[in-house]
Design an enzyme around this catalytic site. Structure first.
Site, PDB file in Angstrom:
ATOM      1  CG  MET A   1      64.585 -16.930  99.502  1.00  0.00           C
ATOM      2  SD  MET A   1      64.770 -17.034 101.294  1.00  0.00           S
ATOM      3  CE  MET A   1      63.109 -16.660 101.826  1.00  0.00           C
ATOM      4  CB  ALA A 107      56.087  -9.166 103.455  1.00  0.00           C
ATOM      5  CG  ASN A 109      63.208  -8.716 105.079  1.00  0.00           C
ATOM      6  OD1 ASN A 109      63.110  -9.771 105.693  1.00  0.00           O
ATOM      7  ND2 ASN A 109      64.369  -8.178 104.767  1.00  0.00           N
ATOM      8  CG  PHE A 110      58.013 -12.979 104.760  1.00  0.00           C
ATOM      9  CD1 PHE A 110      56.812 -12.941 105.433  1.00  0.00           C
ATOM     10  CD2 PHE A 110      58.004 -12.911 103.382  1.00  0.00           C
ATOM     11  CE1 PHE A 110      55.611 -12.844 104.747  1.00  0.00           C
ATOM     12  CE2 PHE A 110      56.815 -12.819 102.676  1.00  0.00           C
ATOM     13  CZ  PHE A 110      55.613 -12.784 103.354  1.00  0.00           C
ATOM     14  CG  HIS A 137      70.167  -7.684  99.508  1.00  0.00           C
ATOM     15  ND1 HIS A 137      69.926  -6.427  99.999  1.00  0.00           N
ATOM     16  CD2 HIS A 137      69.147  -8.472  99.962  1.00  0.00           C
ATOM     17  CE1 HIS A 137      68.796  -6.444 100.702  1.00  0.00           C
ATOM     18  NE2 HIS A 137      68.320  -7.672 100.702  1.00  0.00           N
ATOM     19  CG  HIS A 138      72.223 -12.642  97.448  1.00  0.00           C
ATOM     20  ND1 HIS A 138      71.824 -12.895  96.150  1.00  0.00           N
ATOM     21  CD2 HIS A 138      71.088 -12.518  98.173  1.00  0.00           C
ATOM     22  CE1 HIS A 138      70.506 -12.935  96.083  1.00  0.00           C
ATOM     23  NE2 HIS A 138      70.024 -12.700  97.310  1.00  0.00           N
ATOM     24  CE  LYS A 141      67.095  -7.437  96.841  1.00  0.00           C
ATOM     25  NZ  LYS A 141      65.961  -8.378  96.712  1.00  0.00           N
ATOM     26  N   GLY A 147      63.465  -4.392  98.098  1.00  0.00           N
ATOM     27  CA  GLY A 147      62.120  -4.034  98.528  1.00  0.00           C
ATOM     28  C   GLY A 147      62.099  -3.546  99.957  1.00  0.00           C
ATOM     29  CB  THR A 148      64.013  -4.599 102.970  1.00  0.00           C
ATOM     30  OG1 THR A 148      63.593  -5.952 102.844  1.00  0.00           O
ATOM     31  CG2 THR A 148      64.057  -4.217 104.440  1.00  0.00           C
TER      32      THR A 148
END
Length: 246
Positions: A1, A107, A109-110, A137-138, A141, A147-148
């Site tokens: 990221m 955030a 999630n973006f 998720h992968h 993580k 968080g989402t």
């Protein structure tokens, strides 16, 4: 990221990359990381002595609080995509930024599709009393739930204004019913082959509704980051959630 964020900044004519920070690197030579020679590289907070408008953070849960606190202390607007902050930490950071009238965003999630999914889920929560969340998720993580997923549960609970009712006779000795946020069950899956998927399942008498999104390329998050970077320059407070500016 982090690499995606660097590429996004470099590919945007409105932005200029002036520095990068990573506490676990040894070399401070930008050429070692394929960066322009004008970009400063830091591995310690005490070294950071440059003027910057924005601090973009996609680090790890154990570092994000200190990173964000440092940015705010230097008057650098934080754009935080790292999950793992507690509610108390988020509240403290918001208070620090708001006191300085410093724009910023944290955030979960973006991804535009993920943010829209959360908004749709919050709308649906007005009409359903029960919901469960499944996030995938992968395998690398570090935090669970995501968080989402946690933010989605918060948004649902804000609408329902009461804890979802449990079956008093339910038995779950293996914990297979998932985590619990005010009665909203959250199930976290970690598998290779995934990046980030989430679905919210609502149930009511005689009907159900599923809202789902999938992320297949991390580059998709950069649309939201780019939007946030521009938006926080016009804000004087720390915003929690990209859904607040979309």
């Amino acid at each position: 990221m982090g690499q995606k964020a660097v590429a996004m900044v470099n590919n945007n004519s409105d932005f200029e990359l002036v520095g990068v920070f990573n506490p676990i690197i040894d070399s401070l030579d930008p050429n070692d990381y394929g960066l322009d020679s004008k970009v400063k590289v830091f591995n310690n907070f005490s070294q950071i002595n440059i003027e910057a408008d924005i601090w973009i953070d996609f680090s790890i849960p154990s570092a994000v609080f200190d990173n964000t606190k440092f940015a705010i202390s230097k008057g650098i607007r934080p754009v935080i995509g790292t999950s793992g902050l507690s509610e108390d930490q988020t509240s403290e950071l918001k208070s620090l930024a708001d006191d300085k009238k410093l724009g910023g965003i944290i955030a979960s999630n973006f991804g535009i599709s993920a943010v829209l999914m959360m908004k749709f889920a919050q709308t649906a929560a007005k009409y359903f009393d029960q919901a469960e969340i499944v996030e995938t998720h992968h395998e690398d993580k570090l935090d669970a739930p995501s968080g989402t997923a946690l933010n989605t549960a918060r948004l649902i609970h804000e609408v329902q204004q009461q804890d979802e009712q449990k079956n008093p006779n339910e038995s779950d000795p293996l914990g297979t019913r998932g985590g619990d946020y005010h009665g909203i069950k959250i199930h976290a899956i970690r598998l290779s082959g995934f990046i980030a998927d989430e679905e919210v399942i609502f149930g009511s008498d005689g009907e159900s509704l599923t809202v789902k999104q999938s992320t297949t390329d991390r580059a998709s998050f950069m649309k939201g980051v780019q939007l946030a970077v521009k938006e926080v320059m016009n804000r004087n407070e720390l915003v929690i959630g990209l859904e607040k500016i979309i």
